[in-house]
Design a protein around this motif. Structure first.
Motif, PDB file in Angstrom:
ATOM      1  N   TYR A 214       0.718  -1.333  -0.174  1.00  0.00           N
ATOM      2  CA  TYR A 214      -0.025   0.126   0.235  1.00  0.00           C
ATOM      3  C   TYR A 214       0.855   1.138  -0.144  1.00  0.00           C
ATOM      4  O   TYR A 214       0.349   2.327  -0.189  1.00  0.00           O
ATOM      5  CB  TYR A 214      -0.997   0.093   1.250  1.00  0.00           C
ATOM      6  N   SER A 215       2.163   0.955   0.355  1.00  0.00           N
ATOM      7  CA  SER A 215       3.018   2.362   0.594  1.00  0.00           C
ATOM      8  C   SER A 215       3.960   2.605  -0.624  1.00  0.00           C
ATOM      9  O   SER A 215       4.702   1.623  -0.935  1.00  0.00           O
ATOM     10  CB  SER A 215       3.670   2.467   1.899  1.00  0.00           C
ATOM     11  N   LEU A 216       3.988   3.627  -1.067  1.00  0.00           N
ATOM     12  CA  LEU A 216       4.834   4.253  -2.121  1.00  0.00           C
ATOM     13  C   LEU A 216       6.195   5.030  -1.334  1.00  0.00           C
ATOM     14  O   LEU A 216       5.905   5.712  -0.669  1.00  0.00           O
ATOM     15  CB  LEU A 216       4.200   5.092  -3.197  1.00  0.00           C
ATOM     16  N   MET A 217       7.404   4.095  -1.860  1.00  0.00           N
ATOM     17  CA  MET A 217       8.331   4.442  -1.136  1.00  0.00           C
ATOM     18  C   MET A 217       9.499   5.207  -2.028  1.00  0.00           C
ATOM     19  O   MET A 217       9.667   4.837  -3.540  1.00  0.00           O
ATOM     20  CB  MET A 217       9.073   3.480  -0.477  1.00  0.00           C
ATOM     21  N   MET A 218      10.247   6.074  -1.700  1.00  0.00           N
ATOM     22  CA  MET A 218      11.334   6.781  -2.339  1.00  0.00           C
ATOM     23  C   MET A 218      12.628   6.740  -1.337  1.00  0.00           C
ATOM     24  O   MET A 218      12.513   7.295  -0.118  1.00  0.00           O
ATOM     25  CB  MET A 218      11.166   8.162  -2.475  1.00  0.00           C
ATOM     26  N   GLY A 219      13.211   5.512  -1.490  1.00  0.00           N
ATOM     27  CA  GLY A 219      14.457   5.273  -0.278  1.00  0.00           C
ATOM     28  C   GLY A 219      13.876   4.797   0.683  1.00  0.00           C
ATOM     29  O   GLY A 219      12.916   3.635   0.484  1.00  0.00           O
ATOM     30  N   ASP A 220      14.030   5.510   1.772  1.00  0.00           N
ATOM     31  CA  ASP A 220      13.566   4.837   3.048  1.00  0.00           C
ATOM     32  C   ASP A 220      12.376   5.718   3.224  1.00  0.00           C
ATOM     33  O   ASP A 220      11.689   5.668   4.533  1.00  0.00           O
ATOM     34  CB  ASP A 220      14.616   5.021   4.175  1.00  0.00           C
ATOM     35  N   GLU A 221      11.864   6.722   2.656  1.00  0.00           N
ATOM     36  CA  GLU A 221      10.838   7.349   3.019  1.00  0.00           C
ATOM     37  C   GLU A 221       9.488   7.153   2.179  1.00  0.00           C
ATOM     38  O   GLU A 221       9.576   6.936   1.024  1.00  0.00           O
ATOM     39  CB  GLU A 221      10.973   9.026   2.314  1.00  0.00           C
ATOM     40  N   CYS A 222       8.496   7.019   3.063  1.00  0.00           N
ATOM     41  CA  CYS A 222       7.121   7.025   2.303  1.00  0.00           C
ATOM     42  C   CYS A 222       6.556   8.080   1.891  1.00  0.00           C
ATOM     43  O   CYS A 222       6.433   8.827   2.514  1.00  0.00           O
ATOM     44  CB  CYS A 222       6.184   6.156   3.559  1.00  0.00           C
ATOM     45  N   VAL A 223       6.246   8.070   0.761  1.00  0.00           N
ATOM     46  CA  VAL A 223       5.707   9.490  -0.286  1.00  0.00           C
ATOM     47  C   VAL A 223       4.398   9.299  -0.389  1.00  0.00           C
ATOM     48  O   VAL A 223       3.653  10.266  -0.461  1.00  0.00           O
ATOM     49  CB  VAL A 223       6.386   9.566  -1.245  1.00  0.00           C
ATOM     50  N   ALA A 224       3.469   8.125  -0.308  1.00  0.00           N
ATOM     51  CA  ALA A 224       2.202   8.120  -0.306  1.00  0.00           C
ATOM     52  C   ALA A 224       1.624   6.945   0.138  1.00  0.00           C
ATOM     53  O   ALA A 224       2.370   5.930   0.071  1.00  0.00           O
ATOM     54  CB  ALA A 224       1.945   8.333  -1.939  1.00  0.00           C
ATOM     55  N   THR A 225       0.420   6.706   0.470  1.00  0.00           N
ATOM     56  CA  THR A 225      -0.083   5.574   0.935  1.00  0.00           C
ATOM     57  C   THR A 225      -1.620   5.704   0.497  1.00  0.00           C
ATOM     58  O   THR A 225      -2.148   6.527   0.109  1.00  0.00           O
ATOM     59  CB  THR A 225      -0.414   5.293   2.550  1.00  0.00           C
ATOM     60  N   GLY A 226      -2.352   4.597   0.496  1.00  0.00           N
ATOM     61  CA  GLY A 226      -3.903   4.692   0.215  1.00  0.00           C
ATOM     62  C   GLY A 226      -4.210   4.883  -1.208  1.00  0.00           C
ATOM     63  O   GLY A 226      -4.813   5.971  -1.292  1.00  0.00           O
ATOM     64  N   LEU A 227      -3.453   4.576  -2.350  1.00  0.00           N
ATOM     65  CA  LEU A 227      -3.715   5.162  -3.670  1.00  0.00           C
ATOM     66  C   LEU A 227      -4.954   4.616  -4.536  1.00  0.00           C
ATOM     67  O   LEU A 227      -4.696   3.921  -5.429  1.00  0.00           O
ATOM     68  CB  LEU A 227      -2.373   4.853  -4.446  1.00  0.00           C
ATOM     69  N   ALA A 228      -6.072   4.678  -3.763  1.00  0.00           N
ATOM     70  CA  ALA A 228      -7.231   4.213  -4.392  1.00  0.00           C
ATOM     71  C   ALA A 228      -8.284   5.126  -3.675  1.00  0.00           C
ATOM     72  O   ALA A 228      -8.190   5.277  -2.596  1.00  0.00           O
ATOM     73  CB  ALA A 228      -7.250   2.671  -4.431  1.00  0.00           C
ATOM     74  N   PRO A 229      -9.586   5.040  -4.297  1.00  0.00           N
ATOM     75  CA  PRO A 229     -10.674   5.663  -3.792  1.00  0.00           C
ATOM     76  C   PRO A 229     -11.248   4.995  -2.743  1.00  0.00           C
ATOM     77  O   PRO A 229     -11.199   3.698  -2.517  1.00  0.00           O
ATOM     78  CB  PRO A 229     -11.814   5.692  -4.965  1.00  0.00           C
ATOM     79  N   ASP A 230     -11.889   5.506  -1.609  1.00  0.00           N
ATOM     80  CA  ASP A 230     -12.723   4.789  -0.679  1.00  0.00           C
ATOM     81  C   ASP A 230     -13.671   3.948  -1.167  1.00  0.00           C
ATOM     82  O   ASP A 230     -14.264   3.959  -2.141  1.00  0.00           O
ATOM     83  CB  ASP A 230     -13.660   6.032   0.118  1.00  0.00           C
ATOM     84  N   GLY A 231     -13.279   2.647  -0.279  1.00  0.00           N
ATOM     85  CA  GLY A 231     -14.211   1.569  -0.823  1.00  0.00           C
ATOM     86  C   GLY A 231     -13.496   0.698  -1.775  1.00  0.00           C
ATOM     87  O   GLY A 231     -14.158  -0.378  -2.264  1.00  0.00           O
ATOM     88  N   ALA A 232     -12.443   0.963  -2.335  1.00  0.00           N
ATOM     89  CA  ALA A 232     -11.598   0.136  -3.247  1.00  0.00           C
ATOM     90  C   ALA A 232     -11.271  -1.031  -2.641  1.00  0.00           C
ATOM     91  O   ALA A 232     -10.892  -1.251  -1.375  1.00  0.00           O
ATOM     92  CB  ALA A 232     -10.404   1.062  -3.667  1.00  0.00           C
TER      93      ALA A 232
END
Length: 90
Positions: free
Chosen positions: A19-37
């Motif tokens: 669920y987590s998009l990483m750049m190196g050791d840093e999480c840059v985004a999570t939950g990349l879908a609409p509610d209810g997905a």
């Protein structure tokens, strides 16, 4: 000015949770879908976004190729250029 010049450089990776998009050791985004997905949709979207820098680079290389492909009306170079335009236009 290109989108690549303004975007976060890759490589981007997907954390083991899927669920987590990483750049190196840093999480840059999570939950990349609409509610209810579904969980599968979240993971698929995360993988697709993580692949964006590689996809961009590949389309850029294709867009610079000569068109001698014999594919009739379909031109990979033109298709790549059109796809890149959706990213690079302001």
């Amino acid at each position: 000015m290109s989108a690549k010049g303004n975007s976060t450089p890759g490589p981007w990776t997907v954390e083991l949770d899927g669920y987590s998009l990483m750049m190196g050791d840093e999480c840059v985004a999570t939950g990349l879908a609409p509610d209810g997905a579904s969980a599968d949709e979240h993971r698929a979207n995360t993988r697709l976004i993580a692949a964006a820098p590689t996809l961009y680079d590949t389309l850029t290389r294709i867009s610079k190729m000569t068109c001698d492909h014999g594919a009739g009306d379909f031109c990979p170079r033109s298709e790549a250029r059109a796809a890149l335009a959706t990213v690079t236009e302001a």
